[in-house]
Motif scaffolding. Structure first.
Motif, PDB file in Angstrom:
ATOM      1  N   VAL A  21      -5.214  -5.568  -3.166  1.00  0.00           N
ATOM      2  CA  VAL A  21      -5.846  -4.404  -3.784  1.00  0.00           C
ATOM      3  C   VAL A  21      -5.138  -3.095  -3.438  1.00  0.00           C
ATOM      4  N   ALA A  22      -4.412  -3.057  -2.317  1.00  0.00           N
ATOM      5  CA  ALA A  22      -3.695  -1.834  -1.943  1.00  0.00           C
ATOM      6  C   ALA A  22      -2.317  -1.715  -2.607  1.00  0.00           C
ATOM      7  N   PHE A  23      -1.873  -2.762  -3.305  1.00  0.00           N
ATOM      8  CA  PHE A  23      -0.586  -2.698  -3.990  1.00  0.00           C
ATOM      9  C   PHE A  23      -0.587  -1.566  -5.017  1.00  0.00           C
ATOM     10  N   ASN A  24       0.594  -0.987  -5.212  1.00  0.00           N
ATOM     11  CA  ASN A  24       0.801   0.077  -6.193  1.00  0.00           C
ATOM     12  C   ASN A  24       0.036   1.346  -5.863  1.00  0.00           C
ATOM     13  N   ARG A  25      -0.272   1.491  -4.586  1.00  0.00           N
ATOM     14  CA  ARG A  25      -0.832   2.720  -4.049  1.00  0.00           C
ATOM     15  C   ARG A  25       0.106   3.199  -2.946  1.00  0.00           C
ATOM     16  N   VAL A  26       0.170   4.509  -2.762  1.00  0.00           N
ATOM     17  CA  VAL A  26       1.058   5.063  -1.750  1.00  0.00           C
ATOM     18  C   VAL A  26       0.236   5.712  -0.647  1.00  0.00           C
ATOM     19  N   ALA A  27       0.858   5.838   0.519  1.00  0.00           N
ATOM     20  CA  ALA A  27       0.140   6.400   1.662  1.00  0.00           C
ATOM     21  C   ALA A  27       1.078   7.222   2.525  1.00  0.00           C
ATOM     22  N   ASN A  79       1.250  -0.088   5.600  1.00  0.00           N
ATOM     23  CA  ASN A  79       2.208  -0.935   4.915  1.00  0.00           C
ATOM     24  C   ASN A  79       1.770  -2.396   4.955  1.00  0.00           C
ATOM     25  N   GLU A  80       1.238  -2.821   6.083  1.00  0.00           N
ATOM     26  CA  GLU A  80       0.755  -4.201   6.192  1.00  0.00           C
ATOM     27  C   GLU A  80      -0.377  -4.474   5.207  1.00  0.00           C
ATOM     28  N   PHE A  81      -1.231  -3.489   4.983  1.00  0.00           N
ATOM     29  CA  PHE A  81      -2.352  -3.673   4.062  1.00  0.00           C
ATOM     30  C   PHE A  81      -1.891  -3.721   2.608  1.00  0.00           C
ATOM     31  N   GLY A  82      -0.657  -3.281   2.330  1.00  0.00           N
ATOM     32  CA  GLY A  82      -0.116  -3.341   0.978  1.00  0.00           C
ATOM     33  C   GLY A  82       0.285  -2.005   0.399  1.00  0.00           C
ATOM     34  N   TYR A  83       0.003  -0.921   1.116  1.00  0.00           N
ATOM     35  CA  TYR A  83       0.395   0.395   0.631  1.00  0.00           C
ATOM     36  C   TYR A  83       1.920   0.549   0.690  1.00  0.00           C
ATOM     37  N   THR A  84       2.447   1.297  -0.259  1.00  0.00           N
ATOM     38  CA  THR A  84       3.839   1.711  -0.209  1.00  0.00           C
ATOM     39  C   THR A  84       3.901   3.039   0.534  1.00  0.00           C
ATOM     40  N   VAL A  85       4.723   3.111   1.571  1.00  0.00           N
ATOM     41  CA  VAL A  85       4.894   4.341   2.341  1.00  0.00           C
ATOM     42  C   VAL A  85       6.265   4.911   1.994  1.00  0.00           C
ATOM     43  N   PRO A  86       6.308   5.957   1.177  1.00  0.00           N
ATOM     44  CA  PRO A  86       7.603   6.523   0.772  1.00  0.00           C
ATOM     45  C   PRO A  86       8.359   7.117   1.958  1.00  0.00           C
ATOM     46  N   GLY A  87       9.642   7.357   1.753  1.00  0.00           N
ATOM     47  CA  GLY A  87      10.402   8.069   2.758  1.00  0.00           C
ATOM     48  C   GLY A  87       9.817   9.459   2.980  1.00  0.00           C
TER      49      GLY A  87
END
Length: 201
Positions: free
Chosen positions: A110-116, A139-147
């Protein structure tokens, strides 16, 4: 686009929060980019310990969870305590753990395609460690953490004034916070256009 900012200060409302003050820089920049932002001061909520989305009567986490799954952007803001995230930040991450077993209609976490991203303050050193701990969990939960999806302010070694009481380093923290908001929005927009597919089983 929607964002939720969870302030993990130990100070209940309406006490002034240094962490809230720095998070406001990111919030203002997100709103300037037409992002609808909702804020939560987690210490004001009843968040029982546990790793389920709903721990029963009186649990305020289900409302937070609903905001998370309706938002493309998440910012966790935490003070530094003894070189670590606050106990409130740890509680929030523990409650988010339930998201690991939740999937959307296409079978993606469910956290995919979300950023944090992460905001950290403290009148002691340790901000990079706090950023790493929180970013790793998200990141482990599925969030994308941008640079460069973070900003921080700290006083450095030894005791000293807090963010609201000092000027040293504020310009850098503010400019980095604005860049953080830019990067979060840019990557969230990219994921909306080309979402990550469900992983292979």
């Amino acid at each position: 686009m929607r964002a939720v900012v969870i302030n993990c200060t130990l100070k209940p409302s309406p006490e002034p929060s240094n962490t809230e003050a720095l998070a406001a820089v990111v919030i203002d920049e997100l709103r300037a980019r037409d992002v609808k932002v909702e804020t939560i001061r987690a210490v004001d909520l009843n968040l029982p310990p546990g790793v389920q989305t709903d721990m029963g009567p009186g649990d305020d986490w289900p409302g937070v969870h609903d905001l998370l799954v309706r938002s493309e952007i998440l910012v966790i803001a935490s003070p530094t305590w003894a070189g670590h995230p606050s106990s409130i930040a740890q509680r929030v991450l523990e409650r988010m753990d339930a998201m690991l077993s939740e999937t959307d209609e296409e079978g993606r976490p469910v956290a995919f395609n979300r950023v944090a991203g992460v905001v950290v303050t403290g009148n002691e050193d340790g901000a990079h460690h706090v950023i790493s701990e929180i970013s790793g969990a998200l990141n482990e939960f599925g969030y994308t953490v941008p640079g460069q999806a973070w900003t921080y302010w700290n006083q450095g070694p030894g005791p000293g004034p807090s963010f609201l009481d000092a000027d040293q380093g504020k310009d850098w923290a503010v400019s980095t916070g604005r860049a953080m908001a830019h990067n979060l929005v840019a990557v969230a927009a990219a994921l909306a256009e080309r979402p990550i597919p469900a992983p292979p089983s």
